[in-house]
Design a protein around this motif. Structure first.
Motif, PDB file in Angstrom:
ATOM      1  N   ALA A   9      23.364  55.622  38.055  1.00 59.19           N
ATOM      2  CA  ALA A   9      22.000  55.985  38.453  1.00 59.19           C
ATOM      3  C   ALA A   9      21.676  55.457  39.841  1.00 59.19           C
ATOM      4  N   ALA A  10      22.144  54.244  40.147  1.00 61.38           N
ATOM      5  CA  ALA A  10      21.883  53.671  41.471  1.00 61.38           C
ATOM      6  C   ALA A  10      22.460  54.544  42.578  1.00 61.38           C
ATOM      7  N   ALA A  11      23.558  55.243  42.279  1.00 61.08           N
ATOM      8  CA  ALA A  11      24.201  56.101  43.286  1.00 61.08           C
ATOM      9  C   ALA A  11      23.368  57.327  43.625  1.00 61.08           C
ATOM     10  N   LEU A  71      20.701  46.608  53.600  1.00 58.53           N
ATOM     11  CA  LEU A  71      20.116  46.791  52.286  1.00 58.53           C
ATOM     12  C   LEU A  71      21.127  47.359  51.305  1.00 58.53           C
ATOM     13  N   SER A  72      21.985  48.242  51.769  1.00 56.47           N
ATOM     14  CA  SER A  72      23.030  48.784  50.906  1.00 56.47           C
ATOM     15  C   SER A  72      23.965  47.676  50.450  1.00 56.47           C
ATOM     16  N   PRO A 118      20.807  55.075  50.112  1.00 52.62           N
ATOM     17  CA  PRO A 118      21.596  53.983  50.679  1.00 52.62           C
ATOM     18  C   PRO A 118      22.879  53.677  49.903  1.00 52.62           C
ATOM     19  N   LEU A 119      23.020  54.195  48.686  1.00 54.20           N
ATOM     20  CA  LEU A 119      24.151  53.818  47.845  1.00 54.20           C
ATOM     21  C   LEU A 119      25.038  54.989  47.453  1.00 54.20           C
ATOM     22  N   THR A 120      25.038  56.033  48.241  1.00 59.46           N
ATOM     23  CA  THR A 120      25.916  57.159  47.907  1.00 59.46           C
ATOM     24  C   THR A 120      27.387  56.774  48.010  1.00 59.46           C
ATOM     25  N   SER A 121      27.689  55.688  48.701  1.00 60.67           N
ATOM     26  CA  SER A 121      29.080  55.234  48.776  1.00 60.67           C
ATOM     27  C   SER A 121      29.579  54.696  47.450  1.00 60.67           C
ATOM     28  N   THR A 162      15.260  46.408  44.453  1.00 61.82           N
ATOM     29  CA  THR A 162      15.949  46.347  45.735  1.00 61.82           C
ATOM     30  C   THR A 162      16.069  47.735  46.350  1.00 61.82           C
ATOM     31  N   LEU A 163      16.415  48.716  45.524  1.00 62.79           N
ATOM     32  CA  LEU A 163      16.551  50.078  46.027  1.00 62.79           C
ATOM     33  C   LEU A 163      15.218  50.624  46.517  1.00 62.79           C
ATOM     34  N   ASN A 164      14.160  50.347  45.785  1.00 64.59           N
ATOM     35  CA  ASN A 164      12.848  50.832  46.198  1.00 64.59           C
ATOM     36  C   ASN A 164      12.437  50.249  47.546  1.00 64.59           C
ATOM     37  N   ARG A 165      12.818  48.992  47.792  1.00 63.15           N
ATOM     38  CA  ARG A 165      12.521  48.394  49.091  1.00 63.15           C
ATOM     39  C   ARG A 165      13.374  49.004  50.198  1.00 63.15           C
ATOM     40  N   ALA A 166      14.496  49.598  49.809  1.00 69.03           N
ATOM     41  CA  ALA A 166      15.432  50.131  50.803  1.00 69.03           C
ATOM     42  C   ALA A 166      15.069  51.530  51.279  1.00 69.03           C
TER      43      ALA A 166
END
Length: 300
Positions: free
Chosen positions: A273-275, A21-22, A279-282, A41-45
């Motif tokens: 904001a996505a970070a 998902l990431s 799942p997207l801290t990278s 996508t993020l909400n599904r993750a």
């Protein structure tokens, strides 16, 4: 509207699920997909399994005066964070930011994700007044969720960053909402438009006709007793220019308010904001910078 407490029955994704998902979300970001698609996508993750979730809590009379609360189980006097979404004051919705509520609740914070009245039908200061009213609701109901009523933080992205900063820094709004400034421990602005001339731009529809930046911009309204601020800037932001944060920082420093302005490399207006999503801290250190700030200023 009556309170509705729910707990998600979805299983948290496995390690491989997170990775897939990431990767999917990162691909969407890099190929220029819309912010709404990225949010979906993020909400599904993410899964809210194990959290206490109270949806559509009403903080005011308008149809959009609702917020969702994400709270860790067994919290006690936890920091209470109110998140305000972006969308040029004319769009956006709390449902697109479930990933923010989940992410901060996993750290241990009672997190509210709010809707507010939208322009052009509702121009400044309606959405700022809604932010202050939502903060009042969060304070009044903090103990229900294990939060500390005098352990408040306000955070917003883009237009929501404007709302968060203006609601706290302009002495009028918290006073009218009945929130003591001493209860607010900090303000976090993420890529916010705090200081610009809106008159030649489409966003002029969010402000009263004939108004000027001096009348509405947060950097012109800094109260001398404002709490510490964290201003996060995306290095590659082409939507809200970094000068906004520079001007806001200067105004806060002039008033003697502690402020940290941090430019996050490689990020743009959406990815900063996505970070915030686990799942997207990278992508970048948005989430880490936010939690570091809250931990430094919270009431223990």
């Amino acid at each position: 509207m009556p309170s509705r407490k729910t707990s998600s029955s979805r299983q948290a994704p496995s390690g491989l699920g997170w990775l897939a998902l990431s990767t999917l979300t990162l691909g969407a970001l890099l190929t220029g997909c819309s912010a709404v698609n990225v949010q979906n996508t993020l909400n599904r993750a993410v899964s809210t399994r194990g959290l206490n979730v109270a949806a559509d809590q009403r903080y005011g009379p308008d149809a959009r005066n609702v917020l969702d609360v994400y709270a860790p189980q067994n919290a006690q006097n936890a920091p209470v964070v109110l998140f305000v979404h972006g969308g040029s004051w004319e769009g956006g919705d709390k449902m697109g930011h479930r990933f923010v509520g989940e992410s901060l609740a996993r750290v241990g914070y009672v997190t509210g994700v709010m809707n507010y009245r939208l322009a052009p039908q509702n121009r400044y200061p309606a959405y700022v007044q809604d932010t202050a009213a939502a903060l009042r609701w969060m304070r009044d109901n903090a103990t229900r969720f294990g939060g500390g009523p005098d352990n408040l933080f306000v955070m917003g992205h883009s237009a929501g960053g404007f709302n968060a900063v203006e609601a706290v820094d302009n002495a009028r709004w918290l006073r009218e909402a009945g929130v003591p400034i001493s209860a607010v421990r900090g303000v976090i602005g993420i890529a916010g438009p705090y200081s610009y001339d809106f008159r030649p731009l489409a966003s002029r529809n969010a402000f009263p006709e004939g108004s000027t930046p001096d009348e509405v911009m947060p950097d012109r309204h800094v109260r001398p007793d404002a709490p510490p601020h964290l201003l996060l800037v995306a290095e590659n932001d082409r939507t809200v220019y970094p000068q906004n944060a520079l001007n806001m920082e200067a105004a806060l420093k002039k008033a003697g308010i502690p402020v940290t302005r941090t430019v996050l490399p490689g990020l743009n207006h959406i990815t900063i904001a996505a970070a915030l999503a686990r799942p997207l801290t990278s992508l970048g250190p948005t989430r880490q910078r936010v939690t570091d700030f809250i931990e430094a200023h919270r009431v223990n």
